[in-house]
Motif scaffolding. Structure first.
Motif, PDB file in Angstrom:
ATOM      1  N   VAL A  47       0.844  -1.188   0.000  1.00 28.29           N
ATOM      2  CA  VAL A  47       0.000   0.000   0.000  1.00 28.29           C
ATOM      3  C   VAL A  47       0.884   1.244   0.000  1.00 28.29           C
ATOM      4  N   ASN A  48       0.484   2.223  -0.785  1.00 26.98           N
ATOM      5  CA  ASN A  48       1.218   3.491  -0.822  1.00 26.98           C
ATOM      6  C   ASN A  48       0.855   4.332   0.401  1.00 26.98           C
ATOM      7  N   MET A  49       1.695   4.259   1.428  1.00 29.79           N
ATOM      8  CA  MET A  49       1.468   5.028   2.651  1.00 29.79           C
ATOM      9  C   MET A  49       2.817   5.350   3.285  1.00 29.79           C
ATOM     10  N   ASP A  50       2.811   6.314   4.173  1.00 28.26           N
ATOM     11  CA  ASP A  50       4.013   6.700   4.896  1.00 28.26           C
ATOM     12  C   ASP A  50       4.152   5.803   6.120  1.00 28.26           C
ATOM     13  N   HIS A  51       5.035   4.832   6.056  1.00 22.90           N
ATOM     14  CA  HIS A  51       5.169   3.857   7.135  1.00 22.90           C
ATOM     15  C   HIS A  51       5.864   4.434   8.364  1.00 22.90           C
ATOM     16  N   HIS A  52       6.316   5.673   8.272  1.00 24.89           N
ATOM     17  CA  HIS A  52       6.948   6.327   9.416  1.00 24.89           C
ATOM     18  C   HIS A  52       5.985   7.257  10.152  1.00 24.89           C
ATOM     19  N   ALA A  53       4.752   7.325   9.677  1.00 27.05           N
ATOM     20  CA  ALA A  53       3.753   8.200  10.287  1.00 27.05           C
ATOM     21  C   ALA A  53       2.841   7.399  11.212  1.00 27.05           C
ATOM     22  N   PRO A  54       2.405   7.973  12.328  1.00 28.04           N
ATOM     23  CA  PRO A  54       1.451   7.284  13.210  1.00 28.04           C
ATOM     24  C   PRO A  54       0.180   6.897  12.457  1.00 28.04           C
ATOM     25  N   THR A  55      -0.361   5.756  12.809  1.00 34.66           N
ATOM     26  CA  THR A  55      -1.500   5.181  12.094  1.00 34.66           C
ATOM     27  C   THR A  55      -2.572   4.760  13.091  1.00 34.66           C
ATOM     28  N   PHE A  56      -3.839   4.909  12.691  1.00 35.70           N
ATOM     29  CA  PHE A  56      -4.969   4.456  13.504  1.00 35.70           C
ATOM     30  C   PHE A  56      -5.545   3.193  12.866  1.00 35.70           C
ATOM     31  N   PHE A  57      -5.792   2.174  13.700  1.00 39.94           N
ATOM     32  CA  PHE A  57      -6.348   0.907  13.237  1.00 39.94           C
ATOM     33  C   PHE A  57      -7.692   0.637  13.918  1.00 39.94           C
ATOM     34  N   SER A  58      -8.649   0.148  13.152  1.00 42.71           N
ATOM     35  CA  SER A  58      -9.838  -0.479  13.748  1.00 42.71           C
ATOM     36  C   SER A  58      -9.761  -1.969  13.452  1.00 42.71           C
ATOM     37  N   TRP A  59     -10.130  -2.759  14.454  1.00 43.96           N
ATOM     38  CA  TRP A  59      -9.975  -4.225  14.390  1.00 43.96           C
ATOM     39  C   TRP A  59     -11.210  -4.805  15.060  1.00 43.96           C
ATOM     40  N   LEU A  60     -12.340  -4.679  14.375  1.00 45.67           N
ATOM     41  CA  LEU A  60     -13.631  -4.946  14.987  1.00 45.67           C
ATOM     42  C   LEU A  60     -14.208  -6.275  14.509  1.00 45.67           C
ATOM     43  N   GLY A  61     -14.649  -7.081  15.464  1.00 48.58           N
ATOM     44  CA  GLY A  61     -15.261  -8.355  15.116  1.00 48.58           C
ATOM     45  C   GLY A  61     -14.300  -9.334  14.481  1.00 48.58           C
ATOM     46  N   VAL A  62     -13.013  -9.244  14.807  1.00 46.29           N
ATOM     47  CA  VAL A  62     -11.997 -10.082  14.168  1.00 46.29           C
ATOM     48  C   VAL A  62     -11.294 -11.000  15.161  1.00 46.29           C
ATOM     49  N   THR A  63     -10.964 -10.518  16.344  1.00 52.51           N
ATOM     50  CA  THR A  63     -10.034 -11.245  17.218  1.00 52.51           C
ATOM     51  C   THR A  63     -10.526 -12.634  17.589  1.00 52.51           C
ATOM     52  N   GLN A  64     -11.839 -12.828  17.688  1.00 54.36           N
ATOM     53  CA  GLN A  64     -12.351 -14.138  18.089  1.00 54.36           C
ATOM     54  C   GLN A  64     -12.116 -15.216  17.030  1.00 54.36           C
ATOM     55  N   TYR A  65     -11.799 -14.801  15.803  1.00 58.77           N
ATOM     56  CA  TYR A  65     -11.592 -15.763  14.723  1.00 58.77           C
ATOM     57  C   TYR A  65     -10.121 -16.135  14.529  1.00 58.77           C
ATOM     58  N   LEU A  66      -9.228 -15.521  15.294  1.00 56.46           N
ATOM     59  CA  LEU A  66      -7.798 -15.734  15.117  1.00 56.46           C
ATOM     60  C   LEU A  66      -7.255 -16.787  16.074  1.00 56.46           C
ATOM     61  N   SER A  67      -6.188 -17.440  15.648  1.00 60.54           N
ATOM     62  CA  SER A  67      -5.445 -18.284  16.577  1.00 60.54           C
ATOM     63  C   SER A  67      -4.705 -17.385  17.553  1.00 60.54           C
ATOM     64  N   ALA A  68      -4.269 -17.950  18.671  1.00 62.44           N
ATOM     65  CA  ALA A  68      -3.511 -17.172  19.654  1.00 62.44           C
ATOM     66  C   ALA A  68      -2.247 -16.606  19.018  1.00 62.44           C
ATOM     67  N   GLU A  69      -1.586 -17.398  18.196  1.00 63.46           N
ATOM     68  CA  GLU A  69      -0.360 -16.936  17.560  1.00 63.46           C
ATOM     69  C   GLU A  69      -0.623 -15.738  16.660  1.00 63.46           C
ATOM     70  N   ALA A  70      -1.664 -15.817  15.849  1.00 63.97           N
ATOM     71  CA  ALA A  70      -1.984 -14.717  14.941  1.00 63.97           C
ATOM     72  C   ALA A  70      -2.397 -13.474  15.713  1.00 63.97           C
ATOM     73  N   PHE A  71      -3.131 -13.657  16.802  1.00 58.00           N
ATOM     74  CA  PHE A  71      -3.576 -12.519  17.613  1.00 58.00           C
ATOM     75  C   PHE A  71      -2.385 -11.774  18.203  1.00 58.00           C
ATOM     76  N   TYR A  72      -1.480 -12.498  18.858  1.00 52.11           N
ATOM     77  CA  TYR A  72      -0.351 -11.829  19.509  1.00 52.11           C
ATOM     78  C   TYR A  72       0.665 -11.315  18.485  1.00 52.11           C
ATOM     79  N   ASP A  73       0.784 -11.970  17.354  1.00 55.94           N
ATOM     80  CA  ASP A  73       1.640 -11.448  16.290  1.00 55.94           C
ATOM     81  C   ASP A  73       1.110 -10.103  15.790  1.00 55.94           C
ATOM     82  N   MET A  74      -0.207  -9.972  15.714  1.00 56.56           N
ATOM     83  CA  MET A  74      -0.786  -8.706  15.267  1.00 56.56           C
ATOM     84  C   MET A  74      -0.521  -7.603  16.286  1.00 56.56           C
TER      85      MET A  74
END
Length: 284
Positions: free
Chosen positions: A157-184
């Motif tokens: 994605v064309n974005m500035d990876h050095h700039a602060p970013t806001f994430f929404s992560w809604l209705g997702v965590t319950q579908y992840l493995s523990a490894e994927a959750f903590y890696d995120m």
């Protein structure tokens, strides 16, 4: 989830959010003219015909959850934009409509929607079918959260990876493995100081009773039947402790009583603060 099939939950959430616009009182928790009619079964007439079904206790609770978690995320996003954040990344964007009803304050930011390829294909078809244009500040990015790192996905994605970013992560965590959750979570920590995340999480059954326990068990069965089983559930106090231990500078748990005070005071409809799924706001 089968990547060849669009997410059942994405459709269900969109349908339920449309029901809020049609059935619930004023003021709306979110004013969303885009969502009504966006997907099958979500027109005014279709929802009105099934009004009694939509207003069952479990569906009232689900509707409250889906509307409130998006409202909380949008409020936190606005705060973040006011302090200078320029990127908004929606993880598991589904049929979320924020980008297509974005307020003036959001026009200055880059909005990046990450989701499974099939779900993103469904969204594009829904938007095109209703002649809804994709704004210039919106970018789509396909990702499988179990197979691709956040860093890897955003490298495309064309974005500035050095700039602060806001994430929404809604209705997702319950579908992840523990490894994927903590890696995120660790991936979030690699973003610049001031980056922030709003995410939702499902509580363990032991902390629930009554309607909330019934709702959790109902939806756990329903999503499993549709090939999207819940893999992770949490205890809020333990989760908060883990987030601080990982290194997040700020951790805010939005409790049900906080939701009642912030968003539901004085309402005459059946919306109520969910207990079985709750929200966290964290800052790097």
């Amino acid at each position: 989830m089968n990547n060849n099939l669009a997410s059942w939950t994405a459709h269900y959430v969109s349908l339920t959010r449309a029901a809020h616009q049609v059935l619930d009182g004023l003021p709306k928790i979110i004013d969303d003219h885009i969502v009504v009619g966006l997907t099958i079964g979500s027109s005014v007439s279709e929802i009105s015909e099934k009004a009694e079904e939509f207003q069952s206790p479990i569906k009232n609770l689900a509707r409250s959850l889906f509307i409130l978690r998006s409202r909380f995320a949008e409020d936190k996003l606005k705060d973040s934009v006011e302090r200078g954040i320029k990127h908004y990344v929606m993880l598991g964007a589904g049929l979320e409509t924020f980008a297509y009803r974005q307020p003036q304050w959001a026009e200055q930011i880059k909005i990046i929607e990450l989701d499974h390829p099939a779900s993103q294909k469904l969204k594009r078809e829904c938007l095109a079918g209703h002649q809804i244009d994709v704004p210039n500040n919106v970018t789509f990015c396909c990702v499988d959260f179990e197979k691709t790192t956040l860093d890897g996905a955003l490298n495309n994605v064309n974005m500035d990876h050095h700039a602060p970013t806001f994430f929404s992560w809604l209705g997702v965590t319950q579908y992840l493995s523990a490894e994927a959750f903590y890696d995120m979570l660790k991936a979030f920590l690699r973003f610049p100081k001031g980056s922030a995340v709003v995410f939702s999480f499902v509580l363990v059954d032991e902390l629930l009773d009554g309607l909330n326990l019934e709702a959790a068990q109902f939806f756990a069965r329903k999503v499993a039947e549709n090939g999207e089983p819940w893999l992770m559930r949490f205890t809020p106090s333990r989760l908060q402790e883990q987030l601080y231990q990982l290194g997040f500078a700020k951790v805010e748990h939005l409790r049900p009583q906080d939701i009642e005070q912030l968003y539901l005071a004085g309402r005459s409809d059946q919306l109520t603060a969910p207990i079985f799924e709750q929200f966290m706001y964290i800052e790097v």
